[in-house]
Design a protein around this motif. Structure first.
Motif, mmCIF file in Angstrom:
data_model
loop_
_atom_site.group_PDB
_atom_site.id
_atom_site.type_symbol
_atom_site.label_atom_id
_atom_site.label_comp_id
_atom_site.label_asym_id
_atom_site.label_seq_id
_atom_site.Cartn_x
_atom_site.Cartn_y
_atom_site.Cartn_z
ATOM 1 N N PHE A 82 33.194 59.970 51.420
ATOM 2 C CA PHE A 82 34.261 59.550 50.501
ATOM 3 C C PHE A 82 35.120 58.441 51.099
ATOM 4 N N GLU A 83 35.297 58.453 52.405
ATOM 5 C CA GLU A 83 36.063 57.371 53.034
ATOM 6 C C GLU A 83 35.388 56.020 52.761
ATOM 7 N N ALA A 84 34.077 55.983 52.981
ATOM 8 C CA ALA A 84 33.344 54.731 52.768
ATOM 9 C C ALA A 84 33.398 54.321 51.296
ATOM 10 N N LEU A 85 33.170 55.285 50.417
ATOM 11 C CA LEU A 85 33.178 54.996 48.982
ATOM 12 C C LEU A 85 34.566 54.531 48.524
ATOM 13 N N ASN A 86 35.599 55.231 48.973
ATOM 14 C CA ASN A 86 36.958 54.895 48.539
ATOM 15 C C ASN A 86 37.377 53.512 49.032
ATOM 16 N N LYS A 87 36.974 53.183 50.272
ATOM 17 C CA LYS A 87 37.293 51.848 50.799
ATOM 18 C C LYS A 87 36.604 50.769 49.971
ATOM 19 N N LYS A 88 35.350 51.034 49.651
ATOM 20 C CA LYS A 88 34.562 50.066 48.891
ATOM 21 C C LYS A 88 35.182 49.835 47.510
ATOM 22 N N LYS A 89 35.551 50.932 46.843
ATOM 23 C CA LYS A 89 36.137 50.820 45.499
ATOM 24 C C LYS A 89 37.437 50.030 45.548
ATOM 25 N N ALA A 90 38.317 50.394 46.497
ATOM 26 C CA ALA A 90 39.637 49.748 46.570
ATOM 27 C C ALA A 90 39.493 48.275 46.931
ATOM 28 N N GLU A 91 38.612 47.986 47.892
ATOM 29 C CA GLU A 91 38.419 46.597 48.310
ATOM 30 C C GLU A 91 37.966 45.728 47.148
ATOM 31 N N LYS A 92 37.011 46.251 46.391
ATOM 32 C CA LYS A 92 36.480 45.522 45.230
ATOM 33 C C LYS A 92 37.611 45.163 44.263
ATOM 34 N N LEU A 93 38.443 46.169 43.977
ATOM 35 C CA LEU A 93 39.492 45.978 42.986
ATOM 36 C C LEU A 93 40.575 45.029 43.514
ATOM 37 N N TYR A 94 41.008 45.230 44.760
ATOM 38 C CA TYR A 94 42.032 44.333 45.330
ATOM 39 C C TYR A 94 41.487 42.909 45.465
ATOM 40 N N ASP A 95 40.225 42.791 45.872
ATOM 41 C CA ASP A 95 39.641 41.447 45.998
ATOM 42 C C ASP A 95 39.673 40.731 44.661
ATOM 43 N N PHE A 96 39.353 41.469 43.621
ATOM 44 C CA PHE A 96 39.374 40.850 42.295
ATOM 45 C C PHE A 96 40.799 40.427 41.918
ATOM 46 N N ILE A 97 41.761 41.317 42.144
ATOM 47 C CA ILE A 97 43.156 41.011 41.802
ATOM 48 C C ILE A 97 43.632 39.787 42.591
ATOM 49 N N ASP A 98 43.294 39.755 43.892
ATOM 50 C CA ASP A 98 43.740 38.645 44.746
ATOM 51 C C ASP A 98 43.097 37.319 44.341
ATOM 52 N N SER A 99 41.903 37.395 43.775
ATOM 53 C CA SER A 99 41.187 36.166 43.438
ATOM 54 C C SER A 99 41.635 35.610 42.079
ATOM 55 N N SER A 100 42.481 36.383 41.385
ATOM 56 C CA SER A 100 42.855 35.957 40.040
ATOM 57 C C SER A 100 44.278 35.413 40.004
ATOM 58 N N ASP A 101 44.534 34.471 39.123
ATOM 59 C CA ASP A 101 45.911 33.970 38.934
ATOM 60 C C ASP A 101 46.610 34.719 37.816
ATOM 61 N N PHE A 102 45.925 35.668 37.252
ATOM 62 C CA PHE A 102 46.386 36.354 36.047
ATOM 63 C C PHE A 102 46.999 37.711 36.397
ATOM 64 N N TYR A 103 46.436 38.331 37.477
ATOM 65 C CA TYR A 103 46.911 39.640 37.951
ATOM 66 C C TYR A 103 47.513 39.482 39.338
ATOM 67 N N VAL A 104 48.458 40.363 39.681
ATOM 68 C CA VAL A 104 49.078 40.225 40.997
ATOM 69 C C VAL A 104 49.427 41.586 41.605
ATOM 70 N N ASN A 105 49.216 41.677 42.932
ATOM 71 C CA ASN A 105 49.703 42.798 43.735
ATOM 72 C C ASN A 105 50.287 42.163 44.994
ATOM 73 N N ASN A 106 51.610 42.335 45.182
ATOM 74 C CA ASN A 106 52.280 41.622 46.270
ATOM 75 C C ASN A 106 52.394 42.403 47.575
ATOM 76 N N LEU A 107 51.785 43.575 47.647
ATOM 77 C CA LEU A 107 51.914 44.381 48.870
ATOM 78 C C LEU A 107 51.081 43.773 50.001
ATOM 79 N N GLN A 108 51.559 43.999 51.225
ATOM 80 C CA GLN A 108 50.770 43.574 52.382
ATOM 81 C C GLN A 108 49.431 44.298 52.348
ATOM 82 N N LYS A 109 48.371 43.551 52.699
ATOM 83 C CA LYS A 109 47.026 44.140 52.602
ATOM 84 C C LYS A 109 46.910 45.419 53.413
#
Ligand SMILES: *Cc1c(COP(=O)(O)O)cnc(C)c1O
Length: 358
Positions: free
Chosen positions: A261-288
């Motif tokens: 679950f650690e590996a799966l959870n990291k993968k899921k979160a990374e995917k989602l944050y990477d997408f948010i960070d790559s977009s100019d439309f969505y934002v998450n301002n927390l330190q990585k």
């Protein structure tokens, strides 16, 4: 039809576990009755309860120095049970305030014990997690309390603090998402309804040594050591939730345990944050390094689109993405029961929504 459920809590439960429960709900194990209709002190239920506890001990590798309790009252009840039991051990208690839940814990405790706020990021709207090296721990405090995963803000502390005091943690929204060195903590608690099972059950993992030092003048129902002596059956426990949690523990075991679950959870979160960070439309301002792997908060740059986002995501079977009312925006809670496919579907939708309105 069941959708992809991003609810923060009560949260998604693996479908195969719900089915298994459904299949044996009318009659449990040739007992002639449902598991919810059987006395908690019967042989048949005692076995269910014990197996559930032993599976949790196995999954989390809980050392013999610690007791596991199956209680009620939710995480919120622990906000007062902790100071009630341990206020006799010092002059005050240290609380780290890093988000809504740890603030509530500190507020409730302050009615029972002198609270020292060791660190707080409230004046920064909880946009950073106070660094452990900056925590101001009082000399004669009974214990230090913090919340490693703030469910509402989506902010987390991923390292275990090194502190020479009984360390207590509200792990409601992060327990069982990854392996954990339980020996580093004196008390861990979690309401079940995020990453364990149905609401109504609270898991407490507590150092046996500490437990015995608790205030002995309290009514039994408020004392950890009394619950322990009675095997968490001082009174009728939440039998269905306890049984159900046992089914989730078995699912965790057969899926590959907490390393999986650690590996799966990291993968899921990374995917989602990477997408948010790559977009100019969505934002998450927390330190990585301080982002929660369980509760991914994000905003649309244009708040006017919030209700369309929620309506259209729901129409696409992506449920409960609305952020907590205190912080607004969106939140995708991606606990163990959310498969990678659900996160992929969410990203697909977010990308299409961006193309349509961006
Ligand atoms: C949900 C939550 C709570 C509240 O849990 P209850 O069981 O409803 O009392 C407390 N702390 C954290 C971190 C939570 O996520």
């Amino acid at each position: 039809m069941r959708g992809w459920n991003f609810s923060a809590g009560p949260a998604a439960i693996p479908q195969e576990v719900i089915k298994e429960v459904q299949e044996e709900l009318l009659e449990y194990n040739s007992s002639g009755a449902s598991i919810i209709e059987i006395g908690h002190r019967t042989d048949i239920y005692s076995q269910v309860a014990e197996e559930s506890k032993n599976d949790l001990i196995e999954i989390l590798k809980i050392p013999n120095s610690h007791e596991v309790l199956f209680l009620q009252g939710g995480a919120t009840h622990q906000f007062s049970m902790i100071p009630l039991n341990f206020r006799n051990m010092g002059n005050n208690a240290d609380y780290v305030v890093s988000g809504t839940w740890s603030k509530k814990a500190a507020d409730e405790a302050s009615k029972l014990i002198d609270v020292n706020i060791s660190a707080s990021s409230e004046n920064m709207s909880f946009s950073v997690f106070p660094k452990c090296s900056d925590w101001d721990i009082s000399k004669h405090s009974s214990y230090v309390h913090y919340c490693p995963n703030e469910t509402i803000q989506g902010i987390a502390m991923h390292e275990i603090p090194k502190i020479d005091k009984p360390l207590m943690a509200d792990m409601t929204s992060v327990i069982l998402s990854q392996p954990l060195d339980v020996s580093k903590f004196d008390l861990i608690y979690a309401g079940a309804q995020k990453n364990i099972g149905p609401a109504g059950l609270t898991i407490v993992i507590i150092s046996k040594e500490l437990m015995e030092k608790g205030d002995s003048s309290l009514p039994k129902i408020l004392r950890y050591s009394e619950h322990s002596k009675a095997n968490s059956m001082l009174n009728t426990p939440p039998t269905f939730s306890w049984y159900f949690a046992g089914k989730v523990f078995k699912w965790i075991k057969r899926s590959g345990g907490l390393d999986y679950f650690e590996a799966l959870n990291k993968k899921k979160a990374e995917k989602l944050y990477d997408f948010i960070d790559s977009s100019d439309f969505y934002v998450n301002n927390l330190q990585k390094s301080q982002r929660s792997l369980m509760n991914v908060t994000f905003n649309l740059k244009n708040d006017d689109l919030n209700s369309s986002f929620l309506d259209e995501s729901k129409a696409n079977s992506l449920l409960n993405l609305k952020g907590h009312a205190l912080v607004g925006g969106m939140r995708a809670s991606i606990y163990n029961a959310m498969p990678e496919e659900g996160v992929t579907k969410l990203i697909q939708f977010m990308s299409e929504f961006e193309s349509k309105y961006g």
